[in-house]
Structure formats: C-alpha cells, structure tokens
Scaffold this motif. Sequence first.
Motif, short mmCIF file in Angstrom:
data_model
loop_
_atom_site.label_atom_id
_atom_site.label_comp_id
_atom_site.label_asym_id
_atom_site.label_seq_id
_atom_site.Cartn_x
_atom_site.Cartn_y
_atom_site.Cartn_z
N VAL A 114 -83.86 -12.62 8.54
CA VAL A 114 -83.07 -13.85 8.65
C VAL A 114 -84.00 -15.00 8.29
O VAL A 114 -85.10 -15.10 8.84
CB VAL A 114 -82.52 -14.02 10.08
CG1 VAL A 114 -81.72 -15.31 10.19
CG2 VAL A 114 -81.67 -12.81 10.48
N VAL A 115 -83.56 -15.84 7.36
CA VAL A 115 -84.38 -16.97 6.91
C VAL A 115 -83.61 -18.28 7.05
O VAL A 115 -82.40 -18.29 6.95
CB VAL A 115 -84.88 -16.80 5.45
CG1 VAL A 115 -85.73 -15.56 5.30
CG2 VAL A 115 -83.72 -16.76 4.48
N GLU A 116 -84.35 -19.36 7.29
CA GLU A 116 -83.80 -20.71 7.35
C GLU A 116 -84.59 -21.60 6.43
O GLU A 116 -85.81 -21.46 6.35
CB GLU A 116 -83.92 -21.29 8.76
CG GLU A 116 -83.05 -20.65 9.79
CD GLU A 116 -83.22 -21.31 11.15
OE1 GLU A 116 -84.07 -22.23 11.29
OE2 GLU A 116 -82.53 -20.90 12.07
N LYS A 117 -83.92 -22.52 5.77
CA LYS A 117 -84.65 -23.45 4.92
C LYS A 117 -85.46 -24.41 5.81
O LYS A 117 -85.05 -24.75 6.91
CB LYS A 117 -83.76 -24.20 3.95
CG LYS A 117 -82.73 -25.08 4.57
CD LYS A 117 -81.89 -25.72 3.48
CE LYS A 117 -80.80 -26.54 4.09
NZ LYS A 117 -80.00 -27.22 3.09
N LYS A 141 -88.29 -20.25 6.17
CA LYS A 141 -89.03 -19.63 7.27
C LYS A 141 -88.30 -18.37 7.71
O LYS A 141 -87.08 -18.39 7.92
CB LYS A 141 -89.13 -20.60 8.45
CG LYS A 141 -89.91 -20.05 9.62
CD LYS A 141 -90.05 -21.09 10.70
CE LYS A 141 -90.98 -20.60 11.78
NZ LYS A 141 -91.28 -21.68 12.73
N VAL A 142 -89.03 -17.27 7.85
CA VAL A 142 -88.45 -16.04 8.37
C VAL A 142 -88.36 -16.20 9.88
O VAL A 142 -89.37 -16.37 10.55
CB VAL A 142 -89.31 -14.81 8.00
CG1 VAL A 142 -88.74 -13.55 8.64
CG2 VAL A 142 -89.40 -14.65 6.49
N VAL A 175 -80.67 -12.50 4.99
CA VAL A 175 -79.58 -13.30 5.53
C VAL A 175 -80.06 -14.74 5.63
O VAL A 175 -81.14 -15.01 6.17
CB VAL A 175 -79.17 -12.79 6.93
CG1 VAL A 175 -78.06 -13.64 7.51
CG2 VAL A 175 -78.75 -11.33 6.86
N SER A 176 -79.25 -15.67 5.11
CA SER A 176 -79.64 -17.08 5.10
C SER A 176 -78.46 -17.96 5.45
O SER A 176 -77.33 -17.68 5.03
CB SER A 176 -80.16 -17.47 3.71
OG SER A 176 -80.35 -18.85 3.62
N SER A 177 -78.72 -19.02 6.21
CA SER A 177 -77.67 -19.99 6.51
C SER A 177 -77.48 -20.96 5.35
O SER A 177 -76.64 -21.85 5.43
CB SER A 177 -78.02 -20.76 7.79
OG SER A 177 -79.25 -21.45 7.60
N ASN A 178 -78.23 -20.79 4.29
CA ASN A 178 -78.18 -21.68 3.14
C ASN A 178 -77.15 -21.22 2.10
O ASN A 178 -77.22 -21.58 0.94
CB ASN A 178 -79.57 -21.80 2.51
CG ASN A 178 -79.71 -23.02 1.64
OD1 ASN A 178 -79.05 -24.01 1.85
ND2 ASN A 178 -80.58 -22.94 0.65
#
Length: 79
Positions: free
Chosen positions: A75-78, A48-49, A32-35
């Motif tokens: 969940v990952v974020e750039k 980043k996890v 899951v990514s907000s990107n």
Amino acid sequence: MREYQLNTLKPGENYSAKELDSFVSTTDVILVSSNTSELFSDPDREYKVTMELDGCFEHSSTNGEKQFRNKRVYVVEKT
C-alpha cells in the motif's frame, strides 16, 4: 537516486513513481494506491510504502467465490 531494479519494497521508505513502475513490471505483486489512476503519471513523484501484506482476498462477480491470493501486496501513499 537508487537503482531502479528493486526486488522488494520496505514499509516506511519513499520511492519514486519511476522506481515503483519498474518494480511492478518485474515482480509479481499488487500495488494499492489512494492516488487512483495517476500513480504513474508523474515519474518523479514520491510515494511512501505504508503497509506490506502477504496477500489479499479477491471476490469473483462471476461465481461469487472469494479466493485468497497469496501474492505480496504493498500500500502506497503519495508524499
């Protein structure tokens, strides 16, 4: 640079999109990514996890049922 063949991800660690792509291609997980849809557009971008979960609930629009999917979720974020 790490070996691309990862068998797990660790919360708090950074991974390149290339490493994540290889990981999801060889492992039964949900990423899951907000990107949005740009997650794999730049193979060198770092992510980043932020969280690891044991599964998630999924809702079927066909029959209205909710089902728990016992599948590792990251969940990952750039960065």
